[in-house]
Design a protein around this motif. Sequence first.
Motif, PDB file in Angstrom:
ATOM      1  N   SER A 192       0.523  -1.235   0.420  1.00  0.00           N
ATOM      2  CA  SER A 192      -0.307   0.152  -0.131  1.00  0.00           C
ATOM      3  C   SER A 192       1.035   1.826   0.330  1.00  0.00           C
ATOM      4  O   SER A 192       0.644   1.988  -0.143  1.00  0.00           O
ATOM      5  N   ASP A 249      -7.738 -10.647  -8.699  1.00  0.00           N
ATOM      6  CA  ASP A 249      -6.583 -11.611  -9.505  1.00  0.00           C
ATOM      7  C   ASP A 249      -6.449 -12.541  -8.358  1.00  0.00           C
ATOM      8  O   ASP A 249      -5.604 -12.268  -8.034  1.00  0.00           O
ATOM      9  N   TYR A 277      -6.412  -5.116  -5.737  1.00  0.00           N
ATOM     10  CA  TYR A 277      -5.683  -3.713  -6.885  1.00  0.00           C
ATOM     11  C   TYR A 277      -6.848  -2.731  -5.558  1.00  0.00           C
ATOM     12  O   TYR A 277      -7.799  -2.766  -6.064  1.00  0.00           O
ATOM     13  N   ASP A 278      -6.293  -1.939  -4.433  1.00  0.00           N
ATOM     14  CA  ASP A 278      -6.842  -1.065  -3.520  1.00  0.00           C
ATOM     15  C   ASP A 278      -7.557   0.134  -4.269  1.00  0.00           C
ATOM     16  O   ASP A 278      -8.982  -0.039  -3.961  1.00  0.00           O
ATOM     17  N   GLN A 279      -7.284   0.402  -4.763  1.00  0.00           N
ATOM     18  CA  GLN A 279      -7.723   1.763  -6.422  1.00  0.00           C
ATOM     19  C   GLN A 279      -9.015   0.883  -6.664  1.00  0.00           C
ATOM     20  O   GLN A 279      -9.914   2.338  -6.755  1.00  0.00           O
ATOM     21  N   THR A 280      -8.857  -0.057  -7.614  1.00  0.00           N
ATOM     22  CA  THR A 280      -9.854  -0.452  -8.617  1.00  0.00           C
ATOM     23  C   THR A 280     -10.525  -1.321  -8.047  1.00  0.00           C
ATOM     24  O   THR A 280     -11.740  -1.485  -7.954  1.00  0.00           O
ATOM     25  N   TYR A 316      -1.471  -2.358  -3.339  1.00  0.00           N
ATOM     26  CA  TYR A 316      -1.853  -3.899  -3.806  1.00  0.00           C
ATOM     27  C   TYR A 316      -1.705  -4.264  -2.035  1.00  0.00           C
ATOM     28  O   TYR A 316      -0.702  -3.894  -2.129  1.00  0.00           O
ATOM     29  N   ARG A 317      -2.424  -5.283  -2.350  1.00  0.00           N
ATOM     30  CA  ARG A 317      -2.326  -6.305  -1.127  1.00  0.00           C
ATOM     31  C   ARG A 317      -2.133  -7.905  -1.860  1.00  0.00           C
ATOM     32  O   ARG A 317      -2.636  -8.074  -2.910  1.00  0.00           O
ATOM     33  N   GLU A 318      -1.294  -8.868  -1.700  1.00  0.00           N
ATOM     34  CA  GLU A 318      -0.287 -10.268  -2.462  1.00  0.00           C
ATOM     35  C   GLU A 318      -0.288 -10.921  -1.047  1.00  0.00           C
ATOM     36  O   GLU A 318      -0.112 -10.783  -0.595  1.00  0.00           O
ATOM     37  N   TYR A 367     -11.330 -13.519 -12.109  1.00  0.00           N
ATOM     38  CA  TYR A 367     -11.132 -11.960 -11.677  1.00  0.00           C
ATOM     39  C   TYR A 367     -12.219 -11.692 -10.871  1.00  0.00           C
ATOM     40  O   TYR A 367     -13.645 -11.978 -11.479  1.00  0.00           O
ATOM     41  N   PHE A 414       0.244   2.882  -6.704  1.00  0.00           N
ATOM     42  CA  PHE A 414      -1.213   1.835  -7.304  1.00  0.00           C
ATOM     43  C   PHE A 414      -1.260   0.768  -6.269  1.00  0.00           C
ATOM     44  O   PHE A 414      -0.357  -0.435  -6.316  1.00  0.00           O
ATOM     45  N   VAL A 447      -3.982 -11.212  -5.930  1.00  0.00           N
ATOM     46  CA  VAL A 447      -3.756 -10.264  -5.692  1.00  0.00           C
ATOM     47  C   VAL A 447      -5.041  -9.219  -5.773  1.00  0.00           C
ATOM     48  O   VAL A 447      -6.187  -9.556  -6.290  1.00  0.00           O
TER      49      VAL A 447
END
Length: 188
Positions: free
Chosen positions: A71, A113, A106-109, A77-79, A134, A75, A104
């Motif tokens: 974070s 995945d 993705y925080d913003q979107t 994200y957490r994996e 997704y 861009f 994964v």
Amino acid sequence: MNFTYRKIIGSIVTTFVVAMLFSCEGNLKGVREMEMPEDAPQAIGIGINLKYTDSGKVVATLKSARMRDFSNKRFPYREFPEGLEVEFFDENKKSNTVTANYGVIYDQTGLIDLQGNVVVITSDSTELTADQLYWDQNNNWVFTDRENTIRFKNGAVNEGQGFDSNQEFSNFRSRTNVGVQIIEEEKK
């Protein structure tokens, strides 16, 4: 005599300044060693077992052997490099389970995945298997362009190359597919 005192005081000052410079260099070197590499995660979690609540009710649980939190990136994200298992609960306490070898978020979107042996089992026993899947959290939509197999609770099977659906699988669109559909006739 003045000259000797000046030499002594000058030597003391010089020694003090040199000592300070060497001590600063040592501290600077230590600080540089503590700096994180640019591609390092902000945090690493091991043995993750998160519970998401809404108004005091557990709505989801997430379990994973390892989570890496990026974070701190532009861009964020957490994996989940060693896989994850997520269980969702509806208002009737029925659960849907998702497992994958890698994930994964993705925080913003709001896009998740999931990759490698992705299995989704809904509360009504519908089972989806795919290599990649997704999930768009913002639109409650699930999709893939990869091969997938869906086994519905009534025994129908759909094997296809790509699909998209709402997360309840009640509005399902499959692309090139082969399968067995079971259609019940209404008795008059």
